[in-house]
Enzyme design. Structure first.
Site, PDB file in Angstrom:
ATOM      1  N   TYR A 101      37.342 -64.474  67.320  1.00 18.99           N
ATOM      2  CA  TYR A 101      36.375 -65.210  66.496  1.00 18.99           C
ATOM      3  C   TYR A 101      37.142 -66.177  65.606  1.00 18.99           C
ATOM      4  O   TYR A 101      38.130 -65.794  64.973  1.00 18.99           O
ATOM      5  CB  TYR A 101      35.579 -64.218  65.624  1.00 18.99           C
ATOM      6  CG  TYR A 101      34.672 -64.896  64.625  1.00 18.99           C
ATOM      7  CD1 TYR A 101      33.309 -65.032  64.867  1.00 18.99           C
ATOM      8  CD2 TYR A 101      35.189 -65.433  63.441  1.00 18.99           C
ATOM      9  CE1 TYR A 101      32.487 -65.678  63.956  1.00 18.99           C
ATOM     10  CE2 TYR A 101      34.369 -66.090  62.533  1.00 18.99           C
ATOM     11  CZ  TYR A 101      33.020 -66.201  62.793  1.00 18.99           C
ATOM     12  OH  TYR A 101      32.206 -66.851  61.905  1.00 18.99           O
ATOM     13  N   GLU A 189      31.459 -72.323  64.141  1.00 18.94           N
ATOM     14  CA  GLU A 189      31.942 -71.036  64.630  1.00 18.94           C
ATOM     15  C   GLU A 189      32.238 -71.090  66.124  1.00 18.94           C
ATOM     16  O   GLU A 189      31.464 -71.664  66.880  1.00 18.94           O
ATOM     17  CB  GLU A 189      30.804 -70.018  64.485  1.00 18.94           C
ATOM     18  CG  GLU A 189      30.996 -68.965  63.438  1.00 18.94           C
ATOM     19  CD  GLU A 189      29.807 -68.005  63.446  1.00 18.94           C
ATOM     20  OE1 GLU A 189      29.472 -67.527  62.363  1.00 18.94           O
ATOM     21  OE2 GLU A 189      29.207 -67.738  64.508  1.00 18.94           O
TER      22      GLU A 189
END
Ligand code: GDP
Ligand code: MN
Length: 381
Positions: A101, A189
């Site tokens: 991530y 993101e």
């Protein structure tokens, strides 16, 4: 405004962030053609303004164009947490060896951008933070000093990412920060950042929120990313002068004044409920705008109750009450409506609601009304 995955990936490409090849589609036939063009195995991905598509069945694999067409037919029209799938993205399937991530958002309390990195990608980052806090790291970026690859490498290593991959992650992070600044993003993101068999790290998914207030200096948003970038309900709201933001819960909310609506959302959360939206009909709401707002809120998918919180100053309670009754009758609403109505002409307003004989629950205090709305939203009476 929030982009769809494939729109976000268009922006990613502008900053040379590596993304798999992909083609958007709106029908099973288009999906078939797209899969043929891509060749080999593909992933059919629902394009909705909400995450968690994988778990909801909105992401399926297909071995050939025929299967892609079939999977597309299954996904199109599907309801994912209140969003109907009208568009899909056909992407080449990649071989996944690991998922990370990488994200940047605005840290309001520090008044700085904050970068978050985790060696556990592919799942909700909130869950990682809760269950595997040693696998996640978070650090502010000083805009004057800028972001430097060594900082990212050092942070990535702390989450258990090995040195080679940390270098690749730093490469992505640098481009992501450039995007965040130049595109006036408030959130960007990559989840998951996918580790390929050869060790390269690419962007498996995109999430991008652009700051509407900076829209005036980004005419390219409209020409290059829109029209799909907007939630259709948000467009309709904007055209009618209503501030509307979609949220993830099941209690539709309407209020007059941004502050009142915000505190309504807070009080719902405090009592264990979850709002489906933010909707401010504005001060001195006119009958027409009120009616539009009610229709918008009543029509939201995935809601179980509507909570109307009106503090009548310039706004007249009786006028709002008349609007509520008229619209409920017109759309034949089959959900309970909780109303807290006080201020100018409140007795008159409450009488109109009481005498309507509709499924309306009237309260004078915000707390009582909130508790009733939350109770309905949890399946209670
Ligand atoms: P989200 O569930 O809405 O966040 O959608 P994502 O795009 O993040 O996809 C969810 C998951 O599907 C990923 O974490 C992967 O595990 C899987 N996935 C997506 N694309 C591919 C692919 O090309 N190959 C493989 N093997 N898995 C994929
Ligand atoms: Mn994802």
């Amino acid at each position: 405004m929030k982009t769809l995955e494939y729109e976000g990936k268009k922006v990613f490409r502008k900053y040379s962030l590596p993304v798999p090849r992909g083609i958007p589609a709106v029908s099973p036939e288009e999906a078939r053609t797209a899969a043929r063009e891509l060749g080999g195995e593909v992933v059919v991905k629902a394009q909705v303004h909400i995450g968690g598509r994988g778990k909801a069945g909105g992401i399926k694999f297909a071995a050939d164009p025929e299967e892609a067409e079939k999977k597309a037919a299954e996904i199109l029209g599907m309801d994912i947490r209140g969003y109907t799938v009208e568009r899909i993205y056909i992407e080449e399937k990649v071989d996944i060896r690991g998922e990370y991530y990488i994200g940047i958002t605005t840290d309001r309390s520090a008044r700085l951008p904050v970068m978050i990195i985790s060696s556990e990608g592919g799942m909700d980052i909130e869950t990682v933070a809760r269950e595997k806090p040693d696998r996640i790291t978070k650090f502010n970026i000083d805009p004057l000093w800028g972001l430097h690859p060594y900082q990212v490498r050092k942070e990535a290593l702390r989450t258990g990412i090995d040195a080679d991959k940390a270098r690749a992650v730093a490469g992505l992070a640098m481009k992501l920060y450039e995007l965040y600044l130049k595109e006036d993003a408030t959130l960007v993101e990559i989840n998951p950042a996918i580790v390929l068999p050869d060790g390269e790290v690419i962007c498996g998914d995109s999430k991008l929120v652009l700051d509407d207030n900076a829209g005036f200096r980004h005419p390219e948003w409209e020409s290059e990313i829109i029209p799909d970038v907007y939630d259709p309900v948000e467009i309709e709201a904007r055209e009618n002068g209503i501030s509307f933001v979609r949220l993830e819960g099941n209690i539709a909310v309407i209020g007059n004044g941004a502050g009142l609506v915000m505190s309504t959302l807070d009080s719902l959360a405090l009592e264990g409920g979850s709002a489906a939206n933010f909707l401010d009909i504005g001060g001195g709401a006119l009958a027409e705008r009120t009616e539009k707002a009610l229709k918008l809120a009543f029509g939201l998918s995935g809601i179980d109750v509507v909570f109307i919180n009106i503090f009548g100053g310039i706004t007249r309670c009786d006028e709002v009450a008349r609007g509520i009754v008229a619209v409920m009758e017109e759309v034949k609403l089959d959900k309970p409506v909780v109303v807290r109505l006080i201020g100018h002409n409140e007795e008159k307003g409450r009488r109109i609601l009481e005498e309507s004989g509709l499924n309306i629950h009237i309260y004078e205090t915000m707390r009582d009304a909130t508790r009733q709305a939350v109770s309905f939203s949890l399946g209670g009476a």
